[in-house]
Design a protein around this motif. Sequence first.
Motif, PDB file in Angstrom:
ATOM      1  N   SER A 484       0.814  -1.228   0.000  1.00 32.62           N
ATOM      2  CA  SER A 484       0.000   0.000   0.000  1.00 32.62           C
ATOM      3  C   SER A 484       0.835   1.259   0.000  1.00 32.62           C
ATOM      4  O   SER A 484       0.483   2.253  -0.661  1.00 32.62           O
ATOM      5  N   ASP A 485       1.945   1.264   0.714  1.00 40.53           N
ATOM      6  CA  ASP A 485       2.785   2.481   0.759  1.00 40.53           C
ATOM      7  C   ASP A 485       3.391   2.780  -0.615  1.00 40.53           C
ATOM      8  O   ASP A 485       3.414   3.933  -1.076  1.00 40.53           O
ATOM      9  N   THR A 486       3.886   1.720  -1.233  1.00 38.40           N
ATOM     10  CA  THR A 486       4.461   1.920  -2.579  1.00 38.40           C
ATOM     11  C   THR A 486       3.386   2.346  -3.556  1.00 38.40           C
ATOM     12  O   THR A 486       3.599   3.191  -4.434  1.00 38.40           O
ATOM     13  N   LYS A 488       0.692   4.083  -2.872  1.00 44.03           N
ATOM     14  CA  LYS A 488       0.402   5.504  -2.639  1.00 44.03           C
ATOM     15  C   LYS A 488       1.478   6.395  -3.278  1.00 44.03           C
ATOM     16  O   LYS A 488       1.182   7.463  -3.828  1.00 44.03           O
ATOM     17  N   GLU A 489       2.735   5.927  -3.148  1.00 46.58           N
ATOM     18  CA  GLU A 489       3.841   6.722  -3.720  1.00 46.58           C
ATOM     19  C   GLU A 489       3.708   6.813  -5.239  1.00 46.58           C
ATOM     20  O   GLU A 489       3.894   7.891  -5.832  1.00 46.58           O
TER      21      GLU A 489
END
Length: 685
Positions: A484-486, A488-489
């Motif tokens: 999820s973090d990647t 979002k990035e």
Amino acid sequence: MKVVAPNKKRQGRSPKQFIALFLVVTIVLTFIYFTYDKDISFVLLLIIIPVSGFLYDRWFRQAVSLVYHKMEQEKFATFDNMLEGCQIIDRDYRYVYINPAASLQARKNPDELTGRRMFDVFPEIEETEVFQSIQRCMEHQWSHHLSNKFVFPGGTSGWFRLVIEPVPEGVMILSDDITREKNLEKQNKSYLEKISAQVPGALYEFQMDSAGYLLFRFVSEGISKLYPNLTPEKLRKNANLAFEAIHPDDVEEVRQSIQESYEQLSIWDVEFRMIGREGKIYWHQGVASPEKGEGGVVRWYGILQDITHRRKSNEQVVLLSKAVAQSPVATRITDKEGNIIYVNEAFVRHTGYTLAEVKGQNSRILSSGYHSKDYFKDLWETVLSGGDWKNELLNRRKDGELYWESAIISPIINEGEITHFIQVGEDISEKKRTREELVVAKEKAEESDRLKTAFLLNFSHEIRTPMNGILGFLKLLDEPDLDSDTQKEFIALVNQGGQRLLDTVNDIVEISKIESGVRDLKYSKVDIREVLNYHYQFYQPRAKEKELSYRLRLDGLSSEDECLETDRTKLDGILTNLLNNAFKFTESGSIELGCGRENHRFVFYVKDTGPGIPADRFDQIFERFVKADMSLTCGHEGLGLGLSLAKGNVKALDGKIWLSSEVGEGSTFYFSIPGEKVGNEQFSG
């Protein structure tokens, strides 16, 4: 003087001896008659009478011969004292007599010529025009006039004017040495040819002597255009050819006008018809000024022109006295040192100086001081070496006005030595201005083409770079095991690329609106402090990211100045473009945003410590697609429309925009707008 007489010894006695003998015989016969036989006296008388008759006949013929030779001696004595050469040639082409002047001209002693045939002395004379004239004179008993060049043994030569007259012995040739005149004619030929080339029509030098003998001493090449079948060479050999092309009804008038000008030394000015090709009639005008020389010779210097068109259109005929004066280009003649001798009317019109004002003056009187010494050094080196100098000169008229002249300066050379210079020039001030405008227009067109190329490259870069990023990250987002973090990035990067594309398109649309010339403005009350605070806060994150000092200065505003009536969207657009430009090019240091008031206008500014802008690009930096650094590898994104958009929006608000900058020190961009709404809601971009 030498007289050729019969080469015989005298026979018989002298007249005195004969008379004495006759008296003695008479006395003796008388004595015999009265003293001796009368018959003897009669017989002796019959013998003496025939003898006396025979002796008398021989004495009479001898006396007549002596008288004849005495008369010949007296006649030839007159020829001996003549300054002109005199030769008498019999019908067997023998030299009967040659006077001292002719002997000197022929470079031979009288003994070398008298009694000898012409062919023995001059083996090639039968092929010459002189011999043919002698033949015609003997055959037809006509006088002949001609000028001829003689080449003597050793290579020397001389020119002689010959008059061949019929005499009882054969022909008499009177010769006048005109070598000096021919040399002077050669000296002036170069001068006349250069001038005549600039003049329409034909220039000529024409002469007539007291005997009515006509001669063209000089005729320019223009005669071939006026008389299709004539050339200067033909006319110089036979001046009467000029009359053959004249209309028969006008020939006598032309001849009479020449005779009148000869007698009165008046200006020769006559108009006459000429028969051209296919019988077509042309009108010519001849104008010449006479000058009387030695021996009754009169010379005319003048011009011949075709005036058919003027005659048909009933225009006023302008009398021409000197051909150079009618040249359409400014002409001046100087001596070897550059001192003016003559200028024509075109020169007077171009410069304002008359001939009287410039005659004797050096050509430097026209100098403007614009050209360097090396420029004139090149001029003098060229003409003194015998070449033609062609270039442009910035001269000064009499009233001080400067003008450009396209000049050609040529040396006049006589026998290898430069004697004068002739300069023809055309006023090209207007042409030069037009040419300079064309050069500027060409440079602008080339600059526009270069900017267009740079724009297309930048535009391609600005579209393809974020688009490639968006497509790439969208493909990565499709990966199933992406955290999820990647995710979002990647989404943030896609949004960033999309925003960049949107900004590019918005800039193109905005500049198109500005160039269309009509904009809609929406005026409203705007709080200046609120606007500036908004932009200050908005760019704080970017300042922190680049570690720049970012300041807001409102010291120049009072509380009552906090509002103005303007278009908020346009004001935001101006500040945004200026701040974007500052943050884009400032890598270290500070950026300052501020506003102040000058009279009835608000002055905003954005100051940075970026690389600075060269002074020679101050005017260009606000043009569309232009950057301070135009290289394609400068490392900064954008189409170069930011400052152009800012300038367009400022102009829409009836404002002004400018900058101050030093390379390596940074830049400050200013713009001012009125404090209240002005004008209407349309403006011309």
